[in-house]
Motif scaffolding. Structure first.
Motif, PDB file in Angstrom:
ATOM      1  N   GLU A 258      40.130  43.254  35.295  1.00 25.84           N
ATOM      2  CA  GLU A 258      39.427  44.408  35.861  1.00 25.84           C
ATOM      3  C   GLU A 258      38.434  45.033  34.884  1.00 25.84           C
ATOM      4  O   GLU A 258      37.560  45.806  35.276  1.00 25.84           O
ATOM      5  CB  GLU A 258      40.437  45.460  36.302  1.00 25.84           C
ATOM      6  N   HIS A 259      38.553  44.672  33.587  1.00 27.51           N
ATOM      7  CA  HIS A 259      37.640  45.193  32.582  1.00 27.51           C
ATOM      8  C   HIS A 259      36.519  44.206  32.264  1.00 27.51           C
ATOM      9  O   HIS A 259      35.723  44.434  31.349  1.00 27.51           O
ATOM     10  CB  HIS A 259      38.398  45.525  31.297  1.00 27.51           C
ATOM     11  N   LYS A 261      36.920  41.190  31.112  1.00 26.92           N
ATOM     12  CA  LYS A 261      37.275  40.291  30.018  1.00 26.92           C
ATOM     13  C   LYS A 261      37.907  39.018  30.574  1.00 26.92           C
ATOM     14  O   LYS A 261      38.663  39.063  31.550  1.00 26.92           O
ATOM     15  CB  LYS A 261      38.251  40.979  29.051  1.00 26.92           C
TER      16      LYS A 261
END
Length: 275
Positions: A258-259, A261
């Motif tokens: 979700e970031h 990454k």
């Protein structure tokens, strides 16, 4: 070769392995056939052979299994004279860290075989299932025995639903399983499919041993059906969500969290989820 003494009138015939042997062109796989009309599990028997010195490429094949196994201890339904249930003894010249790539290699070979028997291309569900029209058609189960510096042997088990009509499938799998018969609406020669599968596996096995998985990865990616989709990865003690981006050169699944990454996933069960 063991041939069943009786089979019901109108039932499909047992495999004619003599016709497969006569037409087979392979360097290593299929060096010896161990055939059973019925067996508990081809993987279990192949492992026993491997532990007693079976050669690279020996094949255990059965017309039915009473204790067929899939990943994570799941049962593989194995009715007689309809599908393919087979396990190879492999002795690859690979370090232990690369042993999981055997599963990915087998998925490529299996997809490349099945595309010639299906009206639509199959998809690979990471790491080991073949999916057609959203339903499972084939699966792969690998079991590895490693020393400290080398792979002692790999048992490569494959199950393919070939001439398996929906009305004979158990209720619990009808909504998520399919077969070559269902997809093409007519039967296919199990012998033809088996011959081609052995040859494709033999070719891919040589490629991965000589060049590693990296050159094969684009072929795997071409069959990956969940690129760009949100998926759930079922791990041992948690579920992880993200966007499937493909695989890296080692065959690990790349998941965008979700970031934004990228995470490498080396084991787990993948399920697509709604956005």
């Amino acid at each position: 070769m063991i041939v069943p003494e009786n089979h019901p009138s109108g039932a499909d015939l047992p495999l004619d392995l003599n016709s497969v042997r006569q037409r087979l062109v392979a360097q290593r796989l299929g060096s010896e056939f161990h055939y059973f009309a019925e067996i508990g599990s081809t993987n279990t028997y192949a492992r026993r052979l491997a532990e007693h010195g079976a050669r690279d490429g020996e094949l255990v094949i059965a017309d039915s299994q009473t204790e067929g196994r899939g990943r994570l201890g799941r049962h593989w339904v194995s009715p007689p004279n309809a599908n393919l249930y087979l396990s190879f003894v492999l002795r690859p010249r690979l370090p232990p860290a690369r042993a999981p790539q055997i599963t990915l290699m087998a998925a490529v070979a299996l997809a490349e075989t099945l595309k010639f028997f299906l009206p639509v291309p199959p998809s690979i569900k990471w790491p080991n299932d073949i999916i057609v029209n959203g339903k499972k058609l084939a699966g792969i189960l690998t079991e590895v025995s490693c020393g400290s510096e080398s792979v002692e042997f790999v048992i490569l088990g494959i199950g393919v639903n070939v001439n398996y009509p929906v009305d004979l499938m158990p209720e619990e799998i009808r909504q998520r399983a399919t077969s070559v018969l269902v997809e093409r609406q007519n039967k296919v020669s199990r012998e033809d499919l088996l011959q081609r599968l052995i040859q494709d596996l033999d070719r891919c096995y040589g490629e991965i041993e000589e060049n590693g998985f990296a050159p094969m990865a684009p072929r795997w990616e071409a069959y990956f059906g969940w690129r760009g989709q949100r998926v759930r990865i079922e791990l041992l003690n948690q579920d992880v969500f993200g966007i499937a981006k493909g695989i890296d050169h080692d065959g690990a699944l790349l998941l965008e969290d979700e970031h934004g990454k990228l995470q490498r996933v080396i084991a787990g069960d993948v399920t697509p989820v709604s956005q």
